[in-house]
Design an enzyme around this catalytic site. Structure first.
Site, PDB file in Angstrom:
ATOM      1  N   GLU A 199       1.346   3.808   2.856  1.00  0.00           N
ATOM      2  CA  GLU A 199       1.865   3.358   4.149  1.00  0.00           C
ATOM      3  C   GLU A 199       3.390   3.433   4.150  1.00  0.00           C
ATOM      4  O   GLU A 199       4.093   2.431   4.223  1.00  0.00           O
ATOM      5  CB  GLU A 199       1.356   1.945   4.436  1.00  0.00           C
ATOM      6  CG  GLU A 199      -0.159   1.917   4.559  1.00  0.00           C
ATOM      7  CD  GLU A 199      -0.782   0.521   4.480  1.00  0.00           C
ATOM      8  OE1 GLU A 199      -2.011   0.434   4.556  1.00  0.00           O
ATOM      9  OE2 GLU A 199      -0.033  -0.467   4.328  1.00  0.00           O
ATOM     10  N   GLU A 245       1.468  -4.306  11.319  1.00  0.00           N
ATOM     11  CA  GLU A 245       0.862  -2.987  11.178  1.00  0.00           C
ATOM     12  C   GLU A 245       1.603  -2.006  12.075  1.00  0.00           C
ATOM     13  O   GLU A 245       1.683  -2.208  13.294  1.00  0.00           O
ATOM     14  CB  GLU A 245      -0.614  -3.029  11.616  1.00  0.00           C
ATOM     15  CG  GLU A 245      -1.493  -3.920  10.752  1.00  0.00           C
ATOM     16  CD  GLU A 245      -1.978  -3.231   9.487  1.00  0.00           C
ATOM     17  OE1 GLU A 245      -1.566  -2.084   9.230  1.00  0.00           O
ATOM     18  OE2 GLU A 245      -2.773  -3.859   8.758  1.00  0.00           O
ATOM     19  N   HIS A 265       3.008  -3.337   6.893  1.00  0.00           N
ATOM     20  CA  HIS A 265       1.969  -2.349   6.556  1.00  0.00           C
ATOM     21  C   HIS A 265       2.007  -1.182   7.533  1.00  0.00           C
ATOM     22  O   HIS A 265       2.720  -1.211   8.529  1.00  0.00           O
ATOM     23  CB  HIS A 265       0.576  -2.995   6.647  1.00  0.00           C
ATOM     24  CG  HIS A 265       0.243  -3.882   5.492  1.00  0.00           C
ATOM     25  ND1 HIS A 265      -0.668  -3.534   4.526  1.00  0.00           N
ATOM     26  CD2 HIS A 265       0.713  -5.099   5.142  1.00  0.00           C
ATOM     27  CE1 HIS A 265      -0.747  -4.495   3.631  1.00  0.00           C
ATOM     28  NE2 HIS A 265       0.075  -5.470   3.976  1.00  0.00           N
ATOM     29  N   HIS A 285       0.851  -1.192   0.000  1.00  0.00           N
ATOM     30  CA  HIS A 285       0.000   0.000   0.000  1.00  0.00           C
ATOM     31  C   HIS A 285       0.887   1.243   0.000  1.00  0.00           C
ATOM     32  O   HIS A 285       1.530   1.539   1.003  1.00  0.00           O
ATOM     33  CB  HIS A 285      -0.919  -0.016   1.223  1.00  0.00           C
ATOM     34  CG  HIS A 285      -1.919  -1.133   1.182  1.00  0.00           C
ATOM     35  ND1 HIS A 285      -2.263  -1.879   2.281  1.00  0.00           N
ATOM     36  CD2 HIS A 285      -2.626  -1.633   0.149  1.00  0.00           C
ATOM     37  CE1 HIS A 285      -3.153  -2.789   1.921  1.00  0.00           C
ATOM     38  NE2 HIS A 285      -3.386  -2.661   0.634  1.00  0.00           N
TER      39      HIS A 285
HETATM   40 ZN   LIG Z   1      -1.794  -1.765   4.316  1.00  0.00          ZN
END
Ligand SMILES: [Zn+2]
Length: 1159
Positions: A820, A999, A914, A817
């Site tokens: 990010e 994350e 992420h 992504h």
């Molecule tokens: Zn992500």
């Protein structure tokens, strides 16, 4: 003998069992025999059946009294029990029986209505039941006949309010002119019958739960009436009761403005101006404070929808897709129904119920491996990506020439990299030549893929101006002009020393000057070389063909000294911002509304006294800037390439500022429904001037930060999209500086390429096997690098080579992504650590082979998208069956995983890095069958299910080691909506037990030693390093050669690093100072509110009209809402009882009863 009931009324004592209650009101007649009954039905059922069979008035009253006593004490459980036993139906029948007579007995009806309001309020199906019983229209009729009787009217209105919980009932009442009857009951300000007035407004609001009723109200022009009423009541709202009426009127307005027509009527009737004015008054008076928030939300909601000032919602960047010659994929397609797409893995954003529904409970899907998505024959091509298996390490014998062996090592297979870094004196021609020779070299490699980079088209473009900010400084800032001239004078010495005009900077001079600046002022930034960066950027392919570098990427960034606290949230900041937005609508004074930057119109000239914006550089994202007021700018972000949505990430240059002036920036087309910007997060800023003065830092900055839903809508079509404003205020330190602002610390694709080059140079080739290869080319023709890191074998002996070739594999990926960017900083920490001389890194290299794909979405990163690749797809939803043409990086990453599996080298650990925009801390998502089944409440018996709990080892270790990590935020649930993510597919299809999504917060931590701080790149890189440390914990269960002493060292470290307060169970956000309301709904009326209203009505001394003054006096005499008041009220409601027993006795009896209940 039982005086009240009919002969079949028996008392068998089971009522006590129901809720432990007993009807104490009978006691003055002697306690009835509890054992007399032989009936099998419960006492409650008997009472209800008696009630329906309409006995004489007195016995019915008695039953109502008993029920009221029963339900008034204790909790709602009793009411729910009564509902389950048909209580609502019994009351409705009694109501119909009593109410349909020509002259109904109000002595009976009033308590009946009151009880019905209380019970019905807890019965979700009361509306339908009322319709079935014919009670809805009957009540409306009773209301019509009693508009002059405040108490009777109020009782009917409460019941109507309760019935309106059902849409069909509300429509039925609406169709029969209920709204008109009720509307006429609402007077201008008065001090009389406040209960009845409030009941009328609340009933009116309740009826507005349906579209049809809202339409009817709007078409009859009631909106202006409601506004007039609000204005009138508000002007005189000095007492509590009038305040309550103002709240109720706001509730009506909230409901009525659910519809577009309602909002239009609200605006055209001056609603915004009225609320703006009344709210200003409220702010001056503490007593009226509670009206401010609903008013502000109403204004925010009703500000007329304004299309974004764009010609098209499509991204300014389009890319022709393979097979689709024109870049018009689903041009006018509506975005997904669920347009509030969440961050990867953000299941907790859904409601609890939705979340549980999303859990995978199909055991075969959880346990069985799906068939591979491609034939086995396609796998051998990935052999080339395992150079450590075929490398013969001949150079190990030639220790006298480590340099050469390094070259041999790095070029032994298909290196896509430049042969040598470019130095500053190299001219462009040779640079291009170098690029060309590389491309021919790599296309002759052993694998079939051609080098996707090809010749470097961007190189020539970079000649013109290396970075935009530099020229800006030249042209704007006197102090910088001096500084830069100084540098250039030196630079031009060798070229004759002519001083040309600032603006006509010659390219060669320019470059020399940069070199000079670098020499004199360049910060020593570890693992960053500006010239290498420039060289990498020259080969990067972007849709618009970027020719300019953003200064921070070129110059580099060092974390600022010290920590950065989260920004304190100013109280009522959202309210203040909405006021300012409303002002814009109400008055044109000071409104400029002038476009000062347009990505698609480079010819745009803007006045000399405005801020200047620019974003046409790698990762840049700003489409348009509009000067709204003198120091306020609306910013519009560019949608993801080939798409018309996903805006959130921003990165742009701003210049021409005046120091010490607060500038307000509003990013007006954000799409996420909430943001950490509401909870202490700040955007980041980089000042070129500060950088040149030796402070090359991205710093968290901005005040008055707030994120809220706004009134903008897409330029065309796309009606459902809702936009959010991120607003922040920045006061620049220097005049005419050049600054960069970003959502988070930028990390470009070129930065990755340059970084890998530096890393490769930094490792000791005798110890570290570091190989960079091309996984595949991207859609736009950029290379997606894959790196292999492991330890060189100690010797070429069979045993050492055997150990090397049997090391388990660990695969790490990141930045799928593009928005990010924190994931890239964490990855940077991981890469640098793995290449370092740290003994733990050495052990890890000896224990494992690392396969790292640091950037799965280079094209997205380069073109400043937030979520997608150029094909406008979220690449982390493509893992089930990735398309080799449209999602090549995912297709080949999965291919490499298949290949590793096929040769028995399935990775021991897989982790995809992420960033998370709505949660704090760093945490992992993993996969567990058992935990998923437990969480879902599935009926599947998990007792016999065997599951290796090893998936918890790494998170547990990280919890002890990594300050930013929070074990409590981790979960191991397999969601259906995540079935195509890397984590789930690698776990399910490859059978990798330890398959994770990591994350990292964009904001900061709410636990541990970083509590209350925003994370910087230092902390993110530390996290990447700590993740490596945690991998030692899995070496025990593979016979790795990692020395036990190191593991024990880690264990020792626990004592030092064990800083966690392991009890931080509070889930996500600390309560915010101010409620942030995003839904358009108004707060629902609470059950307790209605009860107190109903009880208040019973307190009226007389059924007939009574002056409000008198009633208030009477209330004062009674001294608040206490036991005695309720009892005396009861006495009036049940007059015959009052005759027979004093209020005091009743109170005592009730106490006695309560005693029994609780004992
Ligand atoms: Zn992500």
């Amino acid at each position: 003998m039982f005086g009240y009931g009919r002969s079949n009324f028996t008392w068998n004592g089971t009522l006590r069992e129901l809720e432990g209650s007993c009807p104490t009101c009978f006691t003055e007649r002697g306690r009835p025999s509890m054992t007399a009954s032989t009936s099998s039905s419960s006492g409650l059922e008997v009472l209800l059946s008696t009630l329906q069979n309409a006995g004489d008035v007195e016995s019915t009253l008695n039953i109502l009294n008993v029920l009221d006593e029963l339900l008034s004490a204790g909790t709602d459980r009793r009411i729910h029990y009564m509902i389950s036993k048909g209580g609502s139906e019994a009351l409705l029948t009694a109501l119909v029986n009593t109410g349909r007579s020509f002259s109904p007995n109000y002595t009976l009806l009033l308590p009946l209505l009151h009880l019905l309001a209380k019970v019905g309020h807890r019965d979700r199906r009361i509306g339908v039941k009322a319709e079935d019983a014919g009670a809805a229209l009957l009540t409306l009729n009773l209301l019509r006949h009693n508009v002059k009787h405040a108490r009777r009217a109020a009782a009917c209105l409460w019941v109507i309010q309760v019935f309106s919980s059902s849409v069909s009932t509300a429509n039925l009442i609406g169709e029969n002119h209920g709204l008109d009857v009720i509307y006429r009951l609402i007077p201008q300000y008065t001090t009389k019958h406040l209960h009845a007035i409030k009941a009328a407004i609340d009933a009116f609001a309740a009826l507005l739960c349906t579209k049809a009723n809202v339409c009817s109200v709007v078409s009859k022009g009631y909106v202006s009436g409601l506004l007039r009423l609000y204005g009138d009541w508000h002007a005189k709202a000095t007492q509590h009761a009038a305040m309550a009426i103002c709240h109720s009127l706001l509730r009506c307005l909230h409901k009525v403005t659910h519809s577009t027509a309602g909002r239009q009527a609200f605006v055209s009737q001056g609603g915004i101006r009225l609320l703006y004015g009344t709210t200003q008054t409220c702010l001056l008076s503490k007593g009226l404070e509670s009206l401010v928030e609903p008013s502000v939300q109403l204004m925010r909601k009703c500000l007329p929808k304004t299309p974004l000032p764009l010609t098209s919602d499509r991204s300014a960047y389009t890319f022709p897709m393979p097979g689709r010659p024109h870049a018009v994929p689903d041009m006018d397609a509506e975005p997904d129904e669920n347009s509030e797409e969440s961050d990867d893995e953000e299941a907790e954003d859904n409601k609890e119920a939705d979340f549980d529904d999303d859990l995978e409970t199909d055991l075969s899907k959880l346990r069985l491996r799906p068939d591979p998505d491609r034939p086995k024959e396609l796998l051998p091509q990935y052999n080339r990506l395992c150079p450590e298996l075929s490398h013969d390490f001949q150079e190990l014998g030639l220790s006298s020439e480590p340099e050469e062996s390094s070259t041999a090592s790095s070029s032994s297979s298909s290196s896509d990299e430049e042969a040598a870094p470019l130095n500053g004196s190299q001219c462009h021609g040779s640079r291009r030549g170098a690029a060309r020779s590389e491309s021919s070299a790599s296309s002759s490699g052993s694998h079939s893929e051609t080098d996707p980079e090809g010749p470097a088209p961007a190189a020539a473009q970079l000649e013109a101006r290396d970075f935009h900010s530099h020229s800006s400084i030249l042209s704007t800032s006197p102090s910088f002009r001096t500084k830069v001239r100084e540098a250039r004078d030196e630079a031009s010495l060798g070229q004759g020393g002519e001083d040309q005009g600032d603006e006509e900077e010659d390219a060669d001079n320019h470059r020399t000057m940069i070199d000079r600046l670098l020499e004199r002022r360049g910060a020593c930034i570890p693992h960053h070389e500006p010239k290498l960066y420039r060289a990498a950027a020259a080969k990067t392919k972007s849709i618009p063909g970027f020719s300019i570098l953003a200064f921070p990427d070129f110059w580099g960034h060092l974390p600022p000294p010290g920590h950065e606290s989260m920004a304190p949230r100013k109280p009522n900041i959202q309210r203040q911002k909405v006021f300012e937005d409303a002002q814009r609508f109400l008055s044109t004074d000071g409104i400029i509304n002038q476009v000062v930057f347009d990505l698609e119109d480079s010819s745009l000239q803007c006045p000399s006294d405005t801020l200047k914006f620019f974003s046409k550089f790698e990762c840049g994202n700003l489409r348009k800037a509009v000067q709204v007021r003198r120091n306020e700018y609306d910013l519009i972000l560019n949608a993801d390439a080939n798409s018309c949505q996903h805006t959130q990430w921003f990165y742009f240059e701003v210049s021409n500022m005046v120091a010490a002036v607060p500038y307000r920036f509003n990013v007006i087309n954000c799409e996420k429904s909430n943001s950490q910007f509401n909870y202490g997060m700040q955007p980041v800023l980089y000042s070129v001037r500060e950088a040149l003065e030796g402070k090359p830092h991205w710093v968290r900055t901005g005040t008055e930060i707030c994120y809220f839903r706004n009134h903008f809508c897409p330029a065309r079509g796309r009606r459902r999209t809702t936009f959010y404003t991120l607003t922040f205020t920045i006061t620049f330190k220097h005049n005419e500086d050049v600054c960069y602002l970003a959502y988070h610390y930028p990390y470009t694709y070129s930065a990755l390429k340059a970084h890998l080059k530096v890393l490769q140079k930094s490792v000791d080739p005798a110890k570290v096997f570091f190989q960079q290869q091309v996984l595949c080319g991207t859609l736009a023709g950029n290379a997606c690098p894959v790196i292999t890191i492991t330890a060189c074998p100690a010797s070429r002996s069979w045993i050492d080579m055997h150990q090397l070739r049997n090391r388990p594999c660990i695969m790490l990926t990141g930045r799928v992504h593009p928005g990010e960017s924190n994931a890239s900083w964490v990855m940077k920490g991981t890469l640098e650590f793995l290449c370092s001389s740290d003994p733990v890194a050495q052990s890890l290299r000896e224990a494992f082979v690392f396969k790292i794909i640091p950037m799965l979405n280079p094209d997205g990163v380069i073109n400043g998208t937030n979520r997608c690749d150029l094909n406008s797809e979220d690449l982390n939803r493509q893992w089930c069956k990735p398309n080799p043409v449209l999602s090549p990086t995912i297709y080949h990453t999965k291919g490499l995983l298949y290949y590793l599996s096929s040769i028995g080298r399935t990775p021991l650990v897989f982790c995809d890095y992420h960033g998370h925009s709505r949660k704090k801390n760093v945490f992992l998502y993993g996969c567990s069958v058992k935990e998923t089944l437990w969480q879902s409440g599935s009926a599947v018996n998990t007792v016999g299910l065997k599951e290796d709990p090893g998936y918890r080892t790494i998170p547990k270790t990280l919890d002890r080691l990594a300050p930013a990590f929070s074990f409590n935020s981790c979960n191991y649930l397999v969601e259906k909506s995540r079935s195509a993510t890397a984590r789930v597919v690698v776990w399910r299809e490859m059978g990798v037990l330890r398959s994770y999504t990591m994350e990292s917060t964009h904001n900061g931590c709410d636990q541990g030693i970083y509590k209350g701080l925003q994370t910087g790149t230092r902390e993110l890189q530390e996290m990447g390093m700590m993740f490596c440390h945690s991998l030692l914990s899995v070496t025990k269960d593979v016979k790795a050669l990692c020395s036990q002493s190191l593991i024990s060292q880690i264990d020792l470290d626990h004592n030092v690093l064990d800083h966690k307060s392991h009890n931080c169970f509070e889930d996500d956000e600390p309560p915010c100072v101010e409620e942030i309301e995003y839904s358009a709904d108004c707060p629902a009326l609470k059950g307790a509110d209605l009860d107190s209203d109903v009880n208040g009505n019973t307190a009226s001394a007389d059924e007939e009209e009574e002056g409000d003054e008198e009633r208030r006096e009477a209330e004062q005499r009674r001294g608040g809402v206490g036991q005695s008041q309720q009892s005396s009220a009861k006495g009036r409601l049940f007059p015959h009882l009052a005759r027979q027993a004093s209020a005091e006795t009743l109170g005592e009896n009730r106490n006695a009863c309560n005693g029994q209940i609780t004992s």
